[in-house]
Design a protein around this motif. Structure first.
Motif, PDB file in Angstrom:
ATOM      1  N   ILE A 131      39.294  37.218  38.067  1.00  0.00           N
ATOM      2  CA  ILE A 131      39.880  38.021  38.633  1.00  0.00           C
ATOM      3  C   ILE A 131      41.308  37.867  38.125  1.00  0.00           C
ATOM      4  O   ILE A 131      41.749  36.709  37.792  1.00  0.00           O
ATOM      5  N   LEU A 132      41.747  38.829  37.313  1.00  0.00           N
ATOM      6  CA  LEU A 132      42.914  38.729  36.236  1.00  0.00           C
ATOM      7  C   LEU A 132      44.188  39.474  36.884  1.00  0.00           C
ATOM      8  O   LEU A 132      43.950  40.795  36.997  1.00  0.00           O
ATOM      9  N   PRO A 133      45.271  38.890  37.290  1.00  0.00           N
ATOM     10  CA  PRO A 133      46.740  39.773  37.649  1.00  0.00           C
ATOM     11  C   PRO A 133      46.907  40.576  36.375  1.00  0.00           C
ATOM     12  O   PRO A 133      46.800  40.360  35.427  1.00  0.00           O
ATOM     13  N   ALA A 142      45.348  28.853  37.377  1.00  0.00           N
ATOM     14  CA  ALA A 142      44.096  29.434  37.604  1.00  0.00           C
ATOM     15  C   ALA A 142      43.394  28.615  38.839  1.00  0.00           C
ATOM     16  O   ALA A 142      43.664  27.351  38.973  1.00  0.00           O
ATOM     17  N   VAL A 143      42.576  29.172  39.540  1.00  0.00           N
ATOM     18  CA  VAL A 143      41.907  28.539  40.866  1.00  0.00           C
ATOM     19  C   VAL A 143      40.496  29.110  40.803  1.00  0.00           C
ATOM     20  O   VAL A 143      39.922  30.133  40.496  1.00  0.00           O
ATOM     21  N   LEU A 144      39.663  27.834  40.787  1.00  0.00           N
ATOM     22  CA  LEU A 144      38.222  28.009  40.913  1.00  0.00           C
ATOM     23  C   LEU A 144      37.780  28.027  42.359  1.00  0.00           C
ATOM     24  O   LEU A 144      38.209  27.155  43.213  1.00  0.00           O
ATOM     25  N   TYR A 145      37.234  29.224  42.814  1.00  0.00           N
ATOM     26  CA  TYR A 145      37.061  29.445  44.124  1.00  0.00           C
ATOM     27  C   TYR A 145      35.407  29.460  44.256  1.00  0.00           C
ATOM     28  O   TYR A 145      34.625  29.665  43.860  1.00  0.00           O
ATOM     29  N   ALA A 175      45.180  36.622  43.167  1.00  0.00           N
ATOM     30  CA  ALA A 175      45.395  37.354  41.938  1.00  0.00           C
ATOM     31  C   ALA A 175      47.028  37.992  41.912  1.00  0.00           C
ATOM     32  O   ALA A 175      47.550  37.875  41.049  1.00  0.00           O
ATOM     33  N   ARG A 176      47.268  38.474  43.315  1.00  0.00           N
ATOM     34  CA  ARG A 176      48.443  38.930  43.392  1.00  0.00           C
ATOM     35  C   ARG A 176      49.529  38.125  43.381  1.00  0.00           C
ATOM     36  O   ARG A 176      50.780  38.418  43.287  1.00  0.00           O
ATOM     37  N   ARG A 177      49.227  36.951  43.565  1.00  0.00           N
ATOM     38  CA  ARG A 177      50.335  35.796  43.467  1.00  0.00           C
ATOM     39  C   ARG A 177      50.453  35.214  41.939  1.00  0.00           C
ATOM     40  O   ARG A 177      51.140  34.362  41.799  1.00  0.00           O
ATOM     41  N   VAL A 181      41.536  34.013  38.979  1.00  0.00           N
ATOM     42  CA  VAL A 181      40.606  33.380  40.162  1.00  0.00           C
ATOM     43  C   VAL A 181      39.033  33.468  39.471  1.00  0.00           C
ATOM     44  O   VAL A 181      38.795  34.731  39.061  1.00  0.00           O
ATOM     45  N   LEU A 182      38.305  32.420  39.652  1.00  0.00           N
ATOM     46  CA  LEU A 182      36.946  32.671  39.128  1.00  0.00           C
ATOM     47  C   LEU A 182      36.022  31.889  40.117  1.00  0.00           C
ATOM     48  O   LEU A 182      36.338  30.959  40.902  1.00  0.00           O
TER      49      LEU A 182
END
Length: 391
Positions: A131-133, A142-145, A175-177, A181-182
């Motif tokens: 997910i790309l802002p 980036a965050v690995l979820y 992403a809005r922040r 996110v992946l």
């Protein structure tokens, strides 16, 4: 249905959606197929004496304690990490970078979603989302979820777009922040449910059991293979041109939490993490009679002959980590949480970074990700990956 309703947790939807979470959770705990998550006070009361007999005859490693100096710890840390990799089994070599195929790209207004897949070179295809802002200028944190378990084998990575266990849908909210996110489907979940060694006729916990058995027979663990896929996903995330590879974080709830702190213990590229609702010592799980609270994936043969959870968590030092748990969560006995805190804080002290280790235990709370915890998660990631501390 509008995009706000799909993403949940925005404006007037927030309170209503949180009530939906509570109602879902009540129904979830009543399902007979998921009895392993029901609070087990009576089970623990009857099992404790037997557990003590079993533990007394087991050859367990002595309790972990922080060495007297940073130099001594640096030497011990290398040994613990090497032992950890050995315990995970004979994992197939990981390619330098997975060969990723982008399956689709969708503009959702203030963010873009790409669906992808890669061959893990161990017999499985791993699907995921990134997910790309919108409107990025320069490389982003980036965050690995890591998705949870909960017996919800059909969900997996779709958790990114649901306010099912988090007060907001985590993927779009992060992403809005400004975070990339992946998330991927781990073994036996989402699109990989029914893709185990026994084929599509075997799904859910049966498929998970077969995946566990197969890996044990070939000299490795299902847990090791799960982490290997996560690390391949991290390799891909770090390679993306939109991502600042020096500002990578990880988060998740329940099984996702355990994945998060193990990944931080194994890979220094992860600069911070927020594991939620799954932290305790393995021996404390046994002592309380809560072995039933965790499925096949969770168990690593021979680990207690070397160390318990606190030695693994200590490998994260001195990087910042935030643990959020409830004191009534039957997956994580609270005395085990406090034992980890007491053992790991001195390791952070060796670096003069005591404030980088934060563990909050909420009184009277079970296996639940509350709005308060979500606010702390967002603030922690903002500060540690976007703020001055990240630069």
């Amino acid at each position: 249905m509008g995009q706000e309703a799909k993403d949940f947790g925005h404006g007037s939807h927030r309170q209503q959606d949180y009530r939906v979470i509570i109602m879902h959770r009540l129904k979830f705990f009543l399902l007979p197929s998921l009895l392993w998550l029901i609070p087990g006070a009576m089970v623990a009361q009857t099992n404790q004496p037997e557990a003590q007999h079993w533990l007394a005859k087991a050859e367990l490693a002595p309790a972990f304690a922080a060495p007297a100096s940073k130099a001594a710890w640096e030497q011990e840390r290398g040994k613990i990490r090497a032992q950890l990799w050995e315990l995970l089994g004979k994992l197939p070599p990981r390619p330098k970078l997975p060969k990723v195929e982008i399956l689709s790209r969708e503009d959702r207004g203030d963010y873009v979603v790409e669906k992808f897949q890669f061959d893990n070179e161990a017999g499985a295809t791993v699907p995921g989302y990134i997910i790309l802002p919108k409107g990025l200028t320069g490389r982003a944190p980036a965050v690995l979820y890591c998705h949870w378990h909960g017996g919800e084998y059909e969900i997996g990575k779709e958790e990114l777009f649901q306010a099912r266990h988090t007060p907001e849908a985590p993927g779009p909210a992060l992403a809005r922040r400004g975070f990339v996110v992946l998330g991927i489907d781990t073994y036996c979940f989402g699109e990989r449910n029914g893709r185990g060694p026994d084929g599509p006729s075997e799904k859910g916990s049966d498929g998970e059991a077969s995946a566990c058995k197969f890996n044990l027979w070939v000299g490795r663990t299902l847990w090791g293979m799960i982490l290997r896929d996560d690390l391949m996903a991290l390799d891909y995330l770090a390679s993306r041109p939109e991502v600042d590879a020096d500002r990578l974080g990880v988060m998740g709830m329940s099984m996702g939490a355990t994945r998060a702190w193990w990944l931080m213990a194994l890979d220094e590229r992860l600069k911070t993490g927020v594991p939620v609702c799954c932290l305790t010592r393995y021996q404390n799980i046994i002592e309380h009679g809560y072995l039933h609270a965790h499925s096949f994936y969770y168990f690593v043969p021979n680990v207690l002959n070397h160390f318990d959870t606190e030695a693994i968590v200590a490998l994260i030092a001195p990087r910042p980590v935030l643990f959020l748990d409830g004191d009534s969560d039957k997956t994580s006995p609270v005395d085990g949480i406090h034992a980890i805190e007491a053992a790991v804080r001195p390791v952070y002290g060796l670096y003069g970074r005591e404030n980088n280790f934060e563990s909050i235990v909420y009184a009277g709370q079970g296996h639940l990700y509350t709005p308060e915890m979500w606010r702390k998660t967002e603030a922690w990631l903002d500060e540690r990956l976007k703020g001055a501390a990240a630069r």
